[in-house]
Design an enzyme around this catalytic site. Structure first.
Site, PDB file in Angstrom:
ATOM      1  N   THR A   1     -27.089   3.379 -21.539  1.00 49.11           N
ATOM      2  CA  THR A   1     -27.851   4.634 -21.455  1.00 49.11           C
ATOM      3  C   THR A   1     -26.992   5.787 -21.965  1.00 49.11           C
ATOM      4  O   THR A   1     -25.841   5.935 -21.553  1.00 49.11           O
ATOM      5  CB  THR A   1     -28.252   4.924 -19.989  1.00 49.11           C
ATOM      6  OG1 THR A   1     -28.975   3.800 -19.495  1.00 49.11           O
ATOM      7  CG2 THR A   1     -29.118   6.162 -19.882  1.00 49.11           C
TER       8      THR A   1
ATOM      9  N   PHE B   1     -26.235   9.486 -21.724  1.00 51.88           N
ATOM     10  CA  PHE B   1     -26.494  10.499 -20.686  1.00 51.88           C
ATOM     11  C   PHE B   1     -26.658  11.895 -21.301  1.00 51.88           C
ATOM     12  O   PHE B   1     -25.705  12.671 -21.332  1.00 51.88           O
ATOM     13  CB  PHE B   1     -25.337  10.518 -19.682  1.00 51.88           C
ATOM     14  CG  PHE B   1     -25.178   9.248 -18.884  1.00 51.88           C
ATOM     15  CD1 PHE B   1     -26.282   8.504 -18.481  1.00 51.88           C
ATOM     16  CD2 PHE B   1     -23.908   8.812 -18.513  1.00 51.88           C
ATOM     17  CE1 PHE B   1     -26.119   7.346 -17.730  1.00 51.88           C
ATOM     18  CE2 PHE B   1     -23.740   7.654 -17.757  1.00 51.88           C
ATOM     19  CZ  PHE B   1     -24.850   6.920 -17.373  1.00 51.88           C
TER      20      PHE B   1
ATOM     21  N   ASP C   1       0.859  -1.181   0.000  1.00 51.52           N
ATOM     22  CA  ASP C   1       0.000   0.000   0.000  1.00 51.52           C
ATOM     23  C   ASP C   1       0.897   1.234   0.000  1.00 51.52           C
ATOM     24  O   ASP C   1       1.916   1.269   0.700  1.00 51.52           O
ATOM     25  CB  ASP C   1      -0.886  -0.005   1.253  1.00 51.52           C
ATOM     26  CG  ASP C   1      -1.994   1.029   1.143  1.00 51.52           C
ATOM     27  OD1 ASP C   1      -3.147   0.633   0.862  1.00 51.52           O
ATOM     28  OD2 ASP C   1      -1.709   2.232   1.318  1.00 51.52           O
TER      29      ASP C   1
ATOM     30  N   TYR D   1     -12.732  13.825  -6.974  1.00 52.05           N
ATOM     31  CA  TYR D   1     -11.687  13.097  -7.696  1.00 52.05           C
ATOM     32  C   TYR D   1     -10.723  14.098  -8.337  1.00 52.05           C
ATOM     33  O   TYR D   1      -9.497  14.000  -8.165  1.00 52.05           O
ATOM     34  CB  TYR D   1     -12.303  12.179  -8.764  1.00 52.05           C
ATOM     35  CG  TYR D   1     -11.310  11.768  -9.809  1.00 52.05           C
ATOM     36  CD1 TYR D   1     -10.273  10.893  -9.492  1.00 52.05           C
ATOM     37  CD2 TYR D   1     -11.375  12.276 -11.112  1.00 52.05           C
ATOM     38  CE1 TYR D   1      -9.323  10.538 -10.450  1.00 52.05           C
ATOM     39  CE2 TYR D   1     -10.446  11.926 -12.067  1.00 52.05           C
ATOM     40  CZ  TYR D   1      -9.417  11.062 -11.736  1.00 52.05           C
ATOM     41  OH  TYR D   1      -8.481  10.730 -12.680  1.00 52.05           O
TER      42      TYR D   1
ATOM     43  N   LYS E   1      -6.556  15.015  -7.484  1.00 54.06           N
ATOM     44  CA  LYS E   1      -5.438  15.051  -8.433  1.00 54.06           C
ATOM     45  C   LYS E   1      -4.757  16.426  -8.431  1.00 54.06           C
ATOM     46  O   LYS E   1      -3.537  16.539  -8.510  1.00 54.06           O
ATOM     47  CB  LYS E   1      -5.935  14.703  -9.843  1.00 54.06           C
ATOM     48  CG  LYS E   1      -6.334  13.241 -10.015  1.00 54.06           C
ATOM     49  CD  LYS E   1      -5.102  12.338 -10.032  1.00 54.06           C
ATOM     50  CE  LYS E   1      -5.425  10.895 -10.235  1.00 54.06           C
ATOM     51  NZ  LYS E   1      -4.238  10.033 -10.299  1.00 54.06           N
TER      52      LYS E   1
ATOM     53  N   ARG F   1     -15.980  14.113 -26.367  1.00 51.12           N
ATOM     54  CA  ARG F   1     -14.771  13.811 -25.597  1.00 51.12           C
ATOM     55  C   ARG F   1     -13.609  13.506 -26.537  1.00 51.12           C
ATOM     56  O   ARG F   1     -13.809  13.098 -27.677  1.00 51.12           O
ATOM     57  CB  ARG F   1     -14.998  12.570 -24.707  1.00 51.12           C
ATOM     58  CG  ARG F   1     -16.012  12.762 -23.611  1.00 51.12           C
ATOM     59  CD  ARG F   1     -15.470  13.655 -22.498  1.00 51.12           C
ATOM     60  NE  ARG F   1     -16.438  13.870 -21.426  1.00 51.12           N
ATOM     61  CZ  ARG F   1     -17.361  14.831 -21.424  1.00 51.12           C
ATOM     62  NH1 ARG F   1     -17.474  15.660 -22.448  1.00 51.12           N
ATOM     63  NH2 ARG F   1     -18.176  14.975 -20.391  1.00 51.12           N
TER      64      ARG F   1
ATOM     65  N   PHE G   1       0.763   5.985 -10.861  1.00 51.86           N
ATOM     66  CA  PHE G   1      -0.625   5.855 -11.307  1.00 51.86           C
ATOM     67  C   PHE G   1      -1.587   5.602 -10.144  1.00 51.86           C
ATOM     68  O   PHE G   1      -2.755   5.975 -10.236  1.00 51.86           O
ATOM     69  CB  PHE G   1      -0.781   4.645 -12.249  1.00 51.86           C
ATOM     70  CG  PHE G   1      -0.105   4.781 -13.576  1.00 51.86           C
ATOM     71  CD1 PHE G   1      -0.717   5.475 -14.605  1.00 51.86           C
ATOM     72  CD2 PHE G   1       1.137   4.206 -13.800  1.00 51.86           C
ATOM     73  CE1 PHE G   1      -0.100   5.595 -15.841  1.00 51.86           C
ATOM     74  CE2 PHE G   1       1.754   4.325 -15.030  1.00 51.86           C
ATOM     75  CZ  PHE G   1       1.142   5.018 -16.056  1.00 51.86           C
TER      76      PHE G   1
ATOM     77  N   ASN H   1      -6.603   7.939  -0.022  1.00 44.56           N
ATOM     78  CA  ASN H   1      -5.888   7.087  -0.966  1.00 44.56           C
ATOM     79  C   ASN H   1      -5.073   7.910  -1.967  1.00 44.56           C
ATOM     80  O   ASN H   1      -3.872   7.685  -2.139  1.00 44.56           O
ATOM     81  CB  ASN H   1      -6.881   6.189  -1.708  1.00 44.56           C
ATOM     82  CG  ASN H   1      -6.181   5.112  -2.504  1.00 44.56           C
ATOM     83  OD1 ASN H   1      -5.370   4.362  -1.961  1.00 44.56           O
ATOM     84  ND2 ASN H   1      -6.449   5.045  -3.796  1.00 44.56           N
TER      85      ASN H   1
HETATM   86  N1  UDP Z   1     -21.576   8.198 -21.190  1.00 39.19           N
HETATM   87  C1  UDP Z   1     -22.865   7.793 -21.526  1.00 39.19           C
HETATM   88  N2  UDP Z   1     -23.318   6.606 -21.012  1.00 39.19           N
HETATM   89  C2  UDP Z   1     -22.563   5.812 -20.190  1.00 39.19           C
HETATM   90  C3  UDP Z   1     -21.247   6.234 -19.861  1.00 39.19           C
HETATM   91  C4  UDP Z   1     -20.794   7.446 -20.381  1.00 39.19           C
HETATM   92  O1  UDP Z   1     -23.573   8.474 -22.267  1.00 39.19           O
HETATM   93  O2  UDP Z   1     -23.058   4.766 -19.744  1.00 39.19           O
HETATM   94  C5  UDP Z   1     -21.072   9.471 -21.732  1.00 39.19           C
HETATM   95  C6  UDP Z   1     -20.698  10.472 -20.647  1.00 39.19           C
HETATM   96  O3  UDP Z   1     -21.791  11.263 -20.311  1.00 39.19           O
HETATM   97  C7  UDP Z   1     -19.569  11.253 -21.341  1.00 39.19           C
HETATM   98  C8  UDP Z   1     -18.946  10.243 -22.278  1.00 39.19           C
HETATM   99  O4  UDP Z   1     -19.886   9.188 -22.423  1.00 39.19           O
HETATM  100  O5  UDP Z   1     -20.122  12.286 -22.112  1.00 39.19           O
HETATM  101  C9  UDP Z   1     -17.647   9.660 -21.743  1.00 39.19           C
HETATM  102  O6  UDP Z   1     -17.877   9.218 -20.421  1.00 39.19           O
HETATM  103  P1  UDP Z   1     -16.848   8.333 -19.625  1.00 39.19           P
HETATM  104  O7  UDP Z   1     -17.479   7.986 -18.309  1.00 39.19           O
HETATM  105  O8  UDP Z   1     -16.392   7.218 -20.496  1.00 39.19           O
HETATM  106  O9  UDP Z   1     -15.597   9.284 -19.405  1.00 39.19           O
HETATM  107  P2  UDP Z   1     -15.496  10.754 -18.754  1.00 39.19           P
HETATM  108  O10 UDP Z   1     -15.661  11.721 -19.874  1.00 39.19           O
HETATM  109  O11 UDP Z   1     -16.516  10.866 -17.694  1.00 39.19           O
HETATM  110  O12 UDP Z   1     -14.101  10.767 -18.215  1.00 39.19           O
END
Ligand code: UDP
Length: 324
Positions: A205, A207, A51, A141, A145, A220, A73, A92
């Site tokens: 889903t 989002f 750890d 989070y 960082k 992204r 990391f 952590n």
């Molecule tokens: N996303 C989504 N459905 C999911 C997971 C992610 O629509 O089940 C979308 C999320 O809203 C973001 C993109 O995919 O716009 C990338 O999300 P991820 O969690 O992979 O990485 P993040 O950008 O949060 O680091």
């Protein structure tokens, strides 16, 4: 060729970096407590189960193995979890790092590459994002960082550390030949979840479809984990050669929407990617795209697997071999 300690080398990005470090001829020791990493990701004989908060043990590993640099990391990475239990992230991510830096100090190791994040910028003012944009994380989070980044800046200033902080955008893809890929538990990342939907028939889903982006879904910068791993190798070699440190974005400079990811998955797999529309996820900025010119100009790094279909194809191969 150098001897390098990699903390969190049993995790997703860490294990790919270990693989490429060894391919480049470096010797590696992995320090990981296996709380979220997988022993199977680490080659025989180089894992030390420890750890990060065990300063004395880390210092003795650094001394005994005569490590010349550290790539750090080891951390928790789940944004949602960090909003529910921020103290886990302080203990952590921040506490583990403090202990590691103390151990490095004791062992006389002062070269460091740190795994940071685009989450440091929160909702950026301008896209593509350059390193000089305001640091304004919007979840614990990201804050954890940023706190470590600040500690590192001070160690560089007052303790003679030489450090590179790499701010990653969306790590994805896999190195199926090496048996390495993305398998978080629980998985929250888009590409593995869409591939799981293809394999299981259970929809993923989306989002939010009402963002101010061309197709309404979030954009992204998806960076292949092997390109990301290579950035660490360039960074550590730069430091070992006496180069200067600093903060660098790691991304491709190209953004893709959630819908584009779904299309790429359908093209690569030749199957329907089932999805349902859901509400926005809290804390999701509409667009996150890196300007990585600083990294490219300073460290001679270039993404070579930036193509989204290439990324998805590697992730798909890994998902098929290892199951949904
Ligand atoms: N996303 C989504 N459905 C999911 C997971 C992610 O629509 O089940 C979308 C999320 O809203 C973001 C993109 O995919 O716009 C990338 O999300 P991820 O969690 O992979 O990485 P993040 O950008 O949060 O680091």
């Amino acid at each position: 060729m150098a001897k390098i300690l990699v903390t969190g080398g049993a995790g997703y990005i860490g294990s790919h970096t270990v693989y490429f470090l060894r391919k480049s001829g470096h010797s590696v020791i992995v320090a990981d407590n296996l709380s979220r990493g997988d022993r199977a990701n680490v080659p025989e004989g180089i894992l030390r189960v420890v750890d990060l908060r065990d300063t004395a043990k880390l210092a003795s590993i650094l001394r005994e193995e005569q490590c010349e640099a550290v790539i750090h990391f080891a951390a928790y990475i789940a944004v949602g979890e960090s909003t529910k239990a921020p103290e886990l992230y302080f203990a952590n991510n921040v506490g583990g790092s403090t202990s590691l830096f103390e151990a490095m100090q004791q062992a006389g190791v002062n070269k460091l590459v740190f795994s940071s994040t685009a989450a440091a910028y929160g909702n950026p003012q301008r896209v593509p994002i350059t390193e000089d944009q305001p640091i304004a994380p919007i979840n614990p989070y990201g804050d954890s960082k940023v706190m470590v980044e600040r500690m590192i800046e001070l160690l560089d200033q007052y303790r003679g550390f030489h450090s590179i902080r790499l701010r990653y955008f969306n790590a994805c893809g896999a190195e199926p030949e090496a048996g390495l890929g993305e398998r978080h538990d629980p998985e929250t990342h888009l590409i593995p979840l869409v591939l799981r939907a293809v394999l299981t028939g259970k929809p993923v889903t989306v989002f939010g479809e009402d963002y101010d982006t061309p197709d309404g879904t979030c954009v992204r910068d998806y960076i292949h984990v092997s390109d990301l791993a290579q950035a660490h190798i360039n960074a550590v070699e730069h430091l070992l050669n006496g180069g200067a440190g600093g903060a660098f974005n790691v991304g491709t400079g190209v953004g893709h929407s959630v819908r584009e990811v779904l299309s790429a998955v359908e093209k690569v797999t030749g199957r329907k990617a089932p999805y349902i529309s859901g509400p926005r996820r809290e804390g999701d900025p509409p667009r996150l795209v890196a300007d990585s010119q600083k990294l490219q100009n300073t460290l001679g790094w270039k993404p070579v697997r930036a193509d989204l279909e290439r990324i998805v194809a590697d992730a798909w191969e890994f998902a098929q071999r290892h199951g949904a």
